[in-house]
Design a protein around this motif. Structure first.
Motif, PDB file in Angstrom:
ATOM      1  N   SER A 175      -6.531   1.911  -6.664  1.00 18.97           N
ATOM      2  CA  SER A 175      -7.605   1.934  -5.671  1.00 18.97           C
ATOM      3  C   SER A 175      -7.088   1.833  -4.246  1.00 18.97           C
ATOM      4  N   GLN A 176      -5.975   1.132  -4.031  1.00 19.53           N
ATOM      5  CA  GLN A 176      -5.548   0.857  -2.657  1.00 19.53           C
ATOM      6  C   GLN A 176      -4.420   1.751  -2.169  1.00 19.53           C
ATOM      7  N   THR A 177      -3.442   2.028  -3.010  1.00 18.17           N
ATOM      8  CA  THR A 177      -2.276   2.793  -2.535  1.00 18.17           C
ATOM      9  C   THR A 177      -1.908   3.934  -3.473  1.00 18.17           C
ATOM     10  N   GLY A 178      -2.800   4.290  -4.392  1.00 16.60           N
ATOM     11  CA  GLY A 178      -2.469   5.305  -5.387  1.00 16.60           C
ATOM     12  C   GLY A 178      -2.069   6.643  -4.797  1.00 16.60           C
ATOM     13  N   GLY A 179      -2.741   7.055  -3.738  1.00  8.29           N
ATOM     14  CA  GLY A 179      -2.408   8.327  -3.112  1.00  8.29           C
ATOM     15  C   GLY A 179      -1.030   8.304  -2.475  1.00  8.29           C
ATOM     16  N   THR A 180      -0.717   7.222  -1.775  1.00 12.25           N
ATOM     17  CA  THR A 180       0.594   7.091  -1.143  1.00 12.25           C
ATOM     18  C   THR A 180       1.699   7.071  -2.186  1.00 12.25           C
ATOM     19  N   MET A 181       1.468   6.365  -3.287  1.00  7.41           N
ATOM     20  CA  MET A 181       2.463   6.299  -4.356  1.00  7.41           C
ATOM     21  C   MET A 181       2.714   7.686  -4.945  1.00  7.41           C
ATOM     22  N   ALA A 182       1.633   8.414  -5.220  1.00  7.66           N
ATOM     23  CA  ALA A 182       1.772   9.744  -5.818  1.00  7.66           C
ATOM     24  C   ALA A 182       2.477  10.700  -4.863  1.00  7.66           C
ATOM     25  N   LEU A 183       2.097  10.666  -3.584  1.00  4.49           N
ATOM     26  CA  LEU A 183       2.742  11.530  -2.595  1.00  4.49           C
ATOM     27  C   LEU A 183       4.219  11.192  -2.441  1.00  4.49           C
ATOM     28  N   ALA A 184       4.527   9.903  -2.415  1.00  2.00           N
ATOM     29  CA  ALA A 184       5.918   9.480  -2.254  1.00  2.00           C
ATOM     30  C   ALA A 184       6.775  10.016  -3.395  1.00  2.00           C
ATOM     31  N   GLY A 185       6.254   9.926  -4.623  1.00  4.33           N
ATOM     32  CA  GLY A 185       6.998  10.442  -5.763  1.00  4.33           C
ATOM     33  C   GLY A 185       7.214  11.941  -5.675  1.00  4.33           C
ATOM     34  N   GLU A 186       6.178  12.641  -5.273  1.00  6.42           N
ATOM     35  CA  GLU A 186       6.285  14.102  -5.162  1.00  6.42           C
ATOM     36  C   GLU A 186       7.287  14.511  -4.089  1.00  6.42           C
ATOM     37  N   LEU A 187       7.451  13.666  -3.069  1.00  6.81           N
ATOM     38  CA  LEU A 187       8.375  13.969  -1.974  1.00  6.81           C
ATOM     39  C   LEU A 187       9.798  13.499  -2.262  1.00  6.81           C
ATOM     40  N   GLY A 188      10.016  12.898  -3.433  1.00  8.98           N
ATOM     41  CA  GLY A 188      11.362  12.516  -3.836  1.00  8.98           C
ATOM     42  C   GLY A 188      11.757  11.087  -3.552  1.00  8.98           C
ATOM     43  N   HIS A 189      10.826  10.276  -3.037  1.00  8.88           N
ATOM     44  CA  HIS A 189      11.123   8.860  -2.833  1.00  8.88           C
ATOM     45  C   HIS A 189      11.111   8.123  -4.171  1.00  8.88           C
ATOM     46  N   ARG A 190      11.830   7.014  -4.248  1.00  7.20           N
ATOM     47  CA  ARG A 190      11.759   6.156  -5.427  1.00  7.20           C
ATOM     48  C   ARG A 190      10.587   5.201  -5.244  1.00  7.20           C
ATOM     49  N   VAL A 191       9.729   5.129  -6.252  1.00  8.78           N
ATOM     50  CA  VAL A 191       8.516   4.315  -6.180  1.00  8.78           C
ATOM     51  C   VAL A 191       8.596   3.191  -7.201  1.00  8.78           C
ATOM     52  N   VAL A 192       8.553   1.957  -6.716  1.00  9.65           N
ATOM     53  CA  VAL A 192       8.587   0.761  -7.560  1.00  9.65           C
ATOM     54  C   VAL A 192       7.285  -0.007  -7.353  1.00  9.65           C
ATOM     55  N   TRP A 193       6.679  -0.405  -8.446  1.00 16.17           N
ATOM     56  CA  TRP A 193       5.438  -1.171  -8.385  1.00 16.17           C
ATOM     57  C   TRP A 193       5.656  -2.526  -9.043  1.00 16.17           C
ATOM     58  N   ILE A 194       5.412  -3.598  -8.285  1.00 17.41           N
ATOM     59  CA  ILE A 194       5.460  -4.961  -8.813  1.00 17.41           C
ATOM     60  C   ILE A 194       4.035  -5.459  -8.948  1.00 17.41           C
ATOM     61  N   CYS A 195       3.635  -5.788 -10.172  1.00 17.48           N
ATOM     62  CA  CYS A 195       2.291  -6.299 -10.449  1.00 17.48           C
ATOM     63  C   CYS A 195       2.384  -7.809 -10.632  1.00 17.48           C
ATOM     64  N   CYS A 196       1.743  -8.569  -9.764  1.00 19.63           N
ATOM     65  CA  CYS A 196       1.950 -10.013  -9.717  1.00 19.63           C
ATOM     66  C   CYS A 196       1.256 -10.785 -10.828  1.00 19.63           C
ATOM     67  N   THR A 197       0.047 -10.375 -11.221  1.00 13.72           N
ATOM     68  CA  THR A 197      -0.705 -11.150 -12.212  1.00 13.72           C
ATOM     69  C   THR A 197      -0.957 -10.343 -13.485  1.00 13.72           C
ATOM     70  N   ASP A 198      -1.426 -11.069 -14.496  1.00 16.33           N
ATOM     71  CA  ASP A 198      -1.694 -10.437 -15.791  1.00 16.33           C
ATOM     72  C   ASP A 198      -3.089  -9.811 -15.874  1.00 16.33           C
TER      73      ASP A 198
END
Length: 254
Positions: A16-39
């Motif tokens: 909901s908050q950064t999904g577009g940026t994450m998808a674009l970053a991956g498509e542009l060749g950046h490495r995308v790491v997601w840390i999920c803090c809670t269960d």
């Protein structure tokens, strides 16, 4: 190319908050790491499975990560605190009651492992006052200070002025951004304090697909119930604060 680390409170926040940026970053060749803090264990319980809420949400998070092209997903597995004022807030193991420095050390170790260039978290009140989102902001700053190489810090936020422009107070149509949110503050951030307006229109349907991966959650289900055209209009921009960067510019920040 850069390594971008996204720090989120719960499964589905990434979509909901950064999904577009994450998808674009991956498509542009950046490495995308997601840390999920809670269960995510205080989320909506589904009657269609014997799995716990946390198990369902972990499975959904992995599905969302695949949609968004995430290279690495890390679960810190702190207990979900629930919304502001819930009984679960009082649990000493809830994420909102954690020591930001202690969690920050864990995140800093991951930043060092990745030699991260950028760390993306939330604004000071977590957009709308959710206690776990506020903790993410604290942890983000602690981790950046503790990392061997300090990353750039971006704070995901909502553009309060843009939301206000779509609100009709006479007919109560749309969403009133000036009404008190969970912590009593209005949602998001005034446009004058925002650095980056990121156009994610070309991947907005991937963002929608990532939200659909979290179908067990009522909030996600409500968003994906929007007609596709309306969803695209509502979610085609993502906004970030970065200290020292002003006025707001519509551009790719990386």
């Amino acid at each position: 190319m850069a390594t971008l680390v996204f720090l989120h409170a719960h499964p589905d926040d990434e979509a909901s908050q950064t999904g577009g940026t994450m998808a674009l970053a991956g498509e542009l060749g950046h490495r995308v790491v997601w840390i999920c803090c809670t269960d995510g264990s205080q989320g909506t319980r589904s009657g269609e499975t014997d799995e716990s809420v946390a198990e369902v949400r972990r499975r959904e998070a992995r599905a969302s990560a695949e949609v968004l092209g995430v290279d690495r997903l890390v679960f810190l597995d702190h207990l979900d605190s629930g919304m502001h004022g819930w009984d679960s807030n009082a649990n000493p193991d809830a994420f909102m009651n954690a020591d930001p420095l202690e969690v920050g050390r864990d995140v800093a170790r991951l930043l060092d492992e990745e030699d991260a260039d950028v760390l993306i978290g939330y604004d000071w009140h977590g957009n709308y006052g959710h206690p776990d989102h506020i903790m993410v902001h604290k942890v983000m700053n602690a981790a950046a200070d503790l990392a061997a190489r300090r990353p750039r810090l971006l704070q995901s936020t909502m553009n309060r002025d843009a939301i206000r422009a779509g609100y009709d107070p006479e007919n109560k149509a749309g969403f009133d951004p000036d009404a008190p949110a969970d912590d009593g503050n209005p949602v998001g951030t005034p446009e004058a304090e925002i650095a980056w307006k990121v156009n994610v229109n070309e991947v907005v349907m991937l963002k929608r697909e990532a939200l659909a991966a979290h179908a067990s959650q009522e909030d996600a289900a409500q968003l994906i119930a929007m007609p596709e055209g309306f969803f695209a209009l509502a979610f085609r921009h993502e906004y970030y604060i970065e200290d020292g960067v002003s006025p707001m510019r519509e551009a790719w920040p990386f």
